[in-house]
Write a protein that holds these residues in place. Structure first.
Motif, PDB file in Angstrom:
ATOM      1  N   LEU A 168     -18.079  -3.677 -17.586  1.00  0.00           N
ATOM      2  CA  LEU A 168     -16.830  -4.457 -17.368  1.00  0.00           C
ATOM      3  C   LEU A 168     -16.608  -5.493 -18.621  1.00  0.00           C
ATOM      4  CD1 LEU A 168     -17.032  -5.491 -13.501  1.00  0.00           C
ATOM      5  CD2 LEU A 168     -15.418  -3.701 -14.643  1.00  0.00           C
ATOM      6  N   ILE A 169     -17.746  -6.060 -18.971  1.00  0.00           N
ATOM      7  CA  ILE A 169     -17.807  -6.979 -20.209  1.00  0.00           C
ATOM      8  C   ILE A 169     -19.183  -7.029 -20.490  1.00  0.00           C
ATOM      9  CG2 ILE A 169     -18.002  -9.233 -19.113  1.00  0.00           C
ATOM     10  CD1 ILE A 169     -15.306  -9.931 -20.870  1.00  0.00           C
ATOM     11  N   GLY A 170     -19.338  -7.715 -21.766  1.00  0.00           N
ATOM     12  CA  GLY A 170     -20.796  -7.868 -22.286  1.00  0.00           C
ATOM     13  C   GLY A 170     -21.155  -6.598 -22.904  1.00  0.00           C
ATOM     14  N   GLU A 171     -20.113  -6.176 -23.980  1.00  0.00           N
ATOM     15  CA  GLU A 171     -20.658  -4.982 -24.686  1.00  0.00           C
ATOM     16  C   GLU A 171     -21.561  -5.267 -25.925  1.00  0.00           C
ATOM     17  OE1 GLU A 171     -20.599  -1.802 -23.313  1.00  0.00           O
ATOM     18  OE2 GLU A 171     -18.458  -2.467 -23.140  1.00  0.00           O
ATOM     19  N   GLY A 212     -30.525  -9.179 -25.981  1.00  0.00           N
ATOM     20  CA  GLY A 212     -31.082 -10.056 -25.036  1.00  0.00           C
ATOM     21  C   GLY A 212     -30.033 -10.904 -24.315  1.00  0.00           C
ATOM     22  N   GLY A 213     -28.902 -10.446 -24.298  1.00  0.00           N
ATOM     23  CA  GLY A 213     -27.739 -11.084 -23.630  1.00  0.00           C
ATOM     24  C   GLY A 213     -27.454 -10.764 -22.218  1.00  0.00           C
ATOM     25  N   ARG A 214     -26.413 -10.909 -21.598  1.00  0.00           N
ATOM     26  CA  ARG A 214     -25.776 -10.613 -20.395  1.00  0.00           C
ATOM     27  C   ARG A 214     -24.785  -9.729 -20.247  1.00  0.00           C
ATOM     28  NH1 ARG A 214     -25.261 -16.569 -17.826  1.00  0.00           N
ATOM     29  NH2 ARG A 214     -24.102 -16.790 -20.094  1.00  0.00           N
ATOM     30  N   VAL A 225     -21.401 -11.375 -30.627  1.00  0.00           N
ATOM     31  CA  VAL A 225     -22.289 -11.690 -29.725  1.00  0.00           C
ATOM     32  C   VAL A 225     -22.178 -12.955 -28.895  1.00  0.00           C
ATOM     33  CG1 VAL A 225     -24.927 -11.828 -29.574  1.00  0.00           C
ATOM     34  CG2 VAL A 225     -24.173  -9.885 -30.553  1.00  0.00           C
ATOM     35  N   VAL A 226     -21.847 -13.969 -29.748  1.00  0.00           N
ATOM     36  CA  VAL A 226     -21.783 -15.382 -29.396  1.00  0.00           C
ATOM     37  C   VAL A 226     -20.624 -15.450 -28.304  1.00  0.00           C
ATOM     38  CG1 VAL A 226     -21.550 -17.860 -29.943  1.00  0.00           C
ATOM     39  CG2 VAL A 226     -23.260 -16.451 -31.252  1.00  0.00           C
ATOM     40  N   THR A 227     -19.584 -14.886 -28.884  1.00  0.00           N
ATOM     41  CA  THR A 227     -18.306 -14.965 -28.074  1.00  0.00           C
ATOM     42  C   THR A 227     -18.257 -14.075 -27.025  1.00  0.00           C
ATOM     43  OG1 THR A 227     -17.025 -13.551 -29.451  1.00  0.00           O
ATOM     44  CG2 THR A 227     -16.989 -15.940 -30.153  1.00  0.00           C
ATOM     45  N   GLU A 228     -19.069 -13.068 -26.799  1.00  0.00           N
ATOM     46  CA  GLU A 228     -18.958 -12.069 -25.944  1.00  0.00           C
ATOM     47  C   GLU A 228     -19.703 -12.687 -24.527  1.00  0.00           C
ATOM     48  OE1 GLU A 228     -17.833  -8.145 -24.279  1.00  0.00           O
ATOM     49  OE2 GLU A 228     -17.092  -9.555 -25.707  1.00  0.00           O
ATOM     50  N   GLN A 229     -21.082 -13.336 -25.109  1.00  0.00           N
ATOM     51  CA  GLN A 229     -21.670 -14.101 -24.235  1.00  0.00           C
ATOM     52  C   GLN A 229     -20.932 -15.138 -23.389  1.00  0.00           C
ATOM     53  OE1 GLN A 229     -25.125 -13.224 -23.037  1.00  0.00           O
ATOM     54  NE2 GLN A 229     -26.070 -14.998 -23.987  1.00  0.00           N
ATOM     55  N   ALA A 230     -20.179 -15.876 -23.911  1.00  0.00           N
ATOM     56  CA  ALA A 230     -19.421 -16.882 -23.421  1.00  0.00           C
ATOM     57  C   ALA A 230     -18.381 -16.222 -22.229  1.00  0.00           C
ATOM     58  CB  ALA A 230     -18.822 -17.634 -24.362  1.00  0.00           C
ATOM     59  N   MET A 244     -11.174  -9.514 -20.727  1.00  0.00           N
ATOM     60  CA  MET A 244     -11.016  -8.133 -20.965  1.00  0.00           C
ATOM     61  C   MET A 244     -10.375  -7.817 -22.223  1.00  0.00           C
ATOM     62  SD  MET A 244     -10.439  -6.204 -17.604  1.00  0.00           S
ATOM     63  CE  MET A 244     -10.496  -4.760 -18.026  1.00  0.00           C
ATOM     64  N   THR A 245      -9.235  -8.216 -22.675  1.00  0.00           N
ATOM     65  CA  THR A 245      -8.353  -8.202 -23.719  1.00  0.00           C
ATOM     66  C   THR A 245      -9.207  -8.709 -24.784  1.00  0.00           C
ATOM     67  OG1 THR A 245      -6.443  -7.732 -22.343  1.00  0.00           O
ATOM     68  CG2 THR A 245      -6.221  -8.246 -24.763  1.00  0.00           C
ATOM     69  N   ALA A 246      -9.506 -10.047 -24.527  1.00  0.00           N
ATOM     70  CA  ALA A 246     -10.219 -10.636 -25.781  1.00  0.00           C
ATOM     71  C   ALA A 246     -11.568 -10.217 -26.249  1.00  0.00           C
ATOM     72  CB  ALA A 246     -10.409 -12.053 -25.378  1.00  0.00           C
ATOM     73  N   SER A 247     -12.326  -9.504 -25.188  1.00  0.00           N
ATOM     74  CA  SER A 247     -13.408  -8.582 -25.539  1.00  0.00           C
ATOM     75  C   SER A 247     -13.253  -7.595 -26.390  1.00  0.00           C
ATOM     76  CB  SER A 247     -14.083  -8.212 -24.459  1.00  0.00           C
ATOM     77  OG  SER A 247     -15.214  -7.290 -24.600  1.00  0.00           O
ATOM     78  N   HIS A 248     -12.264  -6.855 -26.040  1.00  0.00           N
ATOM     79  CA  HIS A 248     -11.901  -5.628 -27.033  1.00  0.00           C
ATOM     80  C   HIS A 248     -11.408  -6.065 -28.631  1.00  0.00           C
ATOM     81  CE1 HIS A 248     -10.265  -1.734 -28.121  1.00  0.00           C
ATOM     82  NE2 HIS A 248      -9.298  -2.365 -28.698  1.00  0.00           N
ATOM     83  N   ALA A 249     -10.637  -7.232 -28.661  1.00  0.00           N
ATOM     84  CA  ALA A 249     -10.371  -7.780 -30.044  1.00  0.00           C
ATOM     85  C   ALA A 249     -11.553  -7.990 -30.588  1.00  0.00           C
ATOM     86  CB  ALA A 249      -9.269  -8.884 -29.865  1.00  0.00           C
TER      87      ALA A 249
END
Length: 376
Positions: free
Chosen positions: A19-22, A28-30, A261-266, A287-292
Motif C-alpha cells: 500500500l505504501i513504503g516502497e 531498513g524502513g517500514r 526514502v526519508v519522505t516515504e518513511q514519513a 498514495m498519490t504523493a508516494s507515486h510522485a
C-alpha cells in the motif's frame, strides 16, 4: 532422505500489494503491504523415479537432486536447496497471481512450495524459518537482491489487515485495512509492462505458468546500490535512519534516492495514523504523493504506470500509485465503489489513446497467509 511414504500436500500462498513504503525494506524502513486474494498453489508429492519433476501449465523441468535450475524452476529448486531437501519430489504449480505485474508472483511461488514441502517432509520449520528460506532462494539462488517484504507478507498476511513491517527491528504489526465500509475499493491496474523482457515470452503461456517477477532486474539492483552508497556517505547502517537534515549532505542521485526514502518513511507513519483515524482522504493523498516520489526521486515508474495513475485520479480515484519494485508492473487506485467502473473505463481509454496494450483491472482485498489446503 525420508524412509516412509510421503503424503501428497497442497499449499497456497498469496501475492501481495504494498500500500505504501516502497523500496524501504532493504533500506531498513517500514512498509505496509496486504496479502492478496489471488494465490499460487503448489502440490508436492514423492517423485516416481528419484529425480525432481516440476510442472507449471505446459512448462516443465526435470533434474537430479542438487542439479542447478534456471528460469521459473529456479524459484522452486532454490527453495528446496534453502530447506536442505534431498528427497526427490514432484511439484505442480498453478496460479492466478499475474506474472511480472509487481504483485509478487515469485514470492507466492516460493512460499507455496516452502509450506507444502515443510508439511510433506515433516520438516517442522517455523514460519520465520520458511521466510528466511524463501528469501535465500530469491537472493542467493536466483540472484534477485530483494528485501524480504514479499515473502514476509505471504507467510504472515491477515484477512482484513495490512501488515506494518519494520525492517529495522523485525516487528510485524497488523493494521486494519477495510476500505469497503467507507465506500471505497482498491483496484489493481496491471499495465502489462513486465518487469523484464524475459517475461514477455511467458505472457502467452498457459494459465498457471509462472516465472519469477524480476525485482532483481538491473534497475532495481542499481537503486539498491545507490541507496547503499547514500547510507555510506552519511555514515549510516540503514538509509531509513537518515533525517531530513541529512539530505543537505548529499548530491545527485544519492540525494534523490535518499529523499524518497526519508519522505516515504514519513508517509508510512502518516498513512497508518490516517487508517486508525478512518481518514481516507489523507490515505488517498499519501498514495498519490508516494507515486510522485517514486516517479521523480526514485526513477522507478514508467509511462504506462504514470498514465494509469493520472487516468484513475482524473476519473475520481481518491489516490493512486505504482506498487512493487517498478520499471513496469501494476498501479493501485483507491476508488469510490460507485466510480470503480468509470475509473476502469478511463484507464482503458487512456491506454488506448496512448497506444499501450490494454491493461488488466481488478479489485483486490486483504487476505490471509500461506497455508496447507490438502494432505492426502
Amino acid at each position: 532422505m525420508t524412509s516412509h511414504p510421503l503424503p501428497l500436500v497442497r499449499a497456497a500462498a498469496p501475492g501481495r500489494v504494498n500500500l505504501i513504503g516502497e523500496h524501504l525494506d532493504y533500506n531498513g524502513g517500514r512498509c505496509l503491504p496486504i496479502a492478496l486474494d489471488r494465490r499460487t498453489v503448489a502440490t508436492v508429492a514423492a517423485s516416481p523415479d528419484g529425480r525432481h519433476h516440476l510442472h507449471s501449465g505446459e512448462l516443465a523441468w526435470h533434474g537430479a537432486v542438487g542439479e542447478r535450475a534456471d528460469g521459473w524452476a529456479s524459484y522452486v529448486v532454490g527453495v528446496l536447496e534453502a530447506l536442505g531437501v534431498r528427497d526427490p519430489l514432484a511439484v505442480t504449480i498453478r496460479s492466478d497471481v499475474p506474472v511480472g505485474s509487481g504483485l509478487s508472483s515469485s514470492a507466492a511461488l516460493e512460499c507455496a512450495v516452502a509450506v507444502a514441502v515443510n508439511a510433506c517432509l515433516a520438516l517442522g520449520r517455523s514460519d520465520e524459518e520458511l521466510v528466511a528460506a524463501c528469501i535465500a532462494a530469491e537472493t542467493s539462488y536466483v540472484g534477485a537482491p530483494t528485501g524480504g517484504l514479499d515473502q514476509t507478507t505471504a507467510l504472515f498476511g491477515r484477512p482484513g489487515h495490512a501488515l506494518l513491517l519494520d525492517f529495522a527491528d523485525g516487528s510485524r504489526t497488523p493494521v486494519p485495512w477495510r476500505p469497503e465500509p467507507a465506500g471505497l475499493r482498491l483496484l489493481v491496474i496491471d499495465t502489462k509492462v513486465a518487469h523484464r523482457l524475459a517475461l514477455g515470452a511467458l505472457r502467452g503461456a498457459p494459465a498457471g505458468a509462472l516465472a519469477g517477477a524480476s525485482s532483481g532486474d538491473g534497475g532495481y539492483a542499481a537503486r539498491r546500490a545507490e541507496c547503499e552508497a547514500a547510507a555510506r556517505t552519511l555514515g549510516l547502517d540503514r538509509l531509513a535512519d537518515a533525517s531530513p537534515d541529512d539530505l543537505a549532505r548529499l548530491t545527485g542521485n544519492e540525494l534523490r534516492r535518499a529523499r524518497h526514502v526519508v519522505t516515504e518513511q514519513a508517509r508510512v507513519a502518516e498513512f497508518v495514523d490516517a487508517l486508525v483515524e478512518d481518514d481516507w482522504a489523507t490515505v488517498g493523498h499519501l498514495m498519490t504523493a508516494s507515486h510522485a516520489s517514486l516517479r521523480d526521486d526514485f526513477d522507478v515508474s514508467c509511462a504506462e504506470l504514470d498514465a494509469a495513475v493520472e487516468a484513475a485520479r482524473d476519473a475520481g480515484a481518491a489516490g493512486a500509485r505504482m506498487t512493487g519494485g517498478g520499471f513496469g508492473g501494476s498501479a493501485i487506485a483507491l476508488v469510490p465503489v460507485g466510480r470503480a467502473d468509470a475509473v476502469e473505463a478511463a484507464v482503458r481509454e487512456r491506454f488506448a489513446e496512448d497506444g499501450y496494450e490494454s491493461p488488466a483491472v481488478f479489485p483486490v482485498e486483504a487476505a490471509g497467509a500461506a497455508e496447507v489446503v490438502q494432505i492426502s
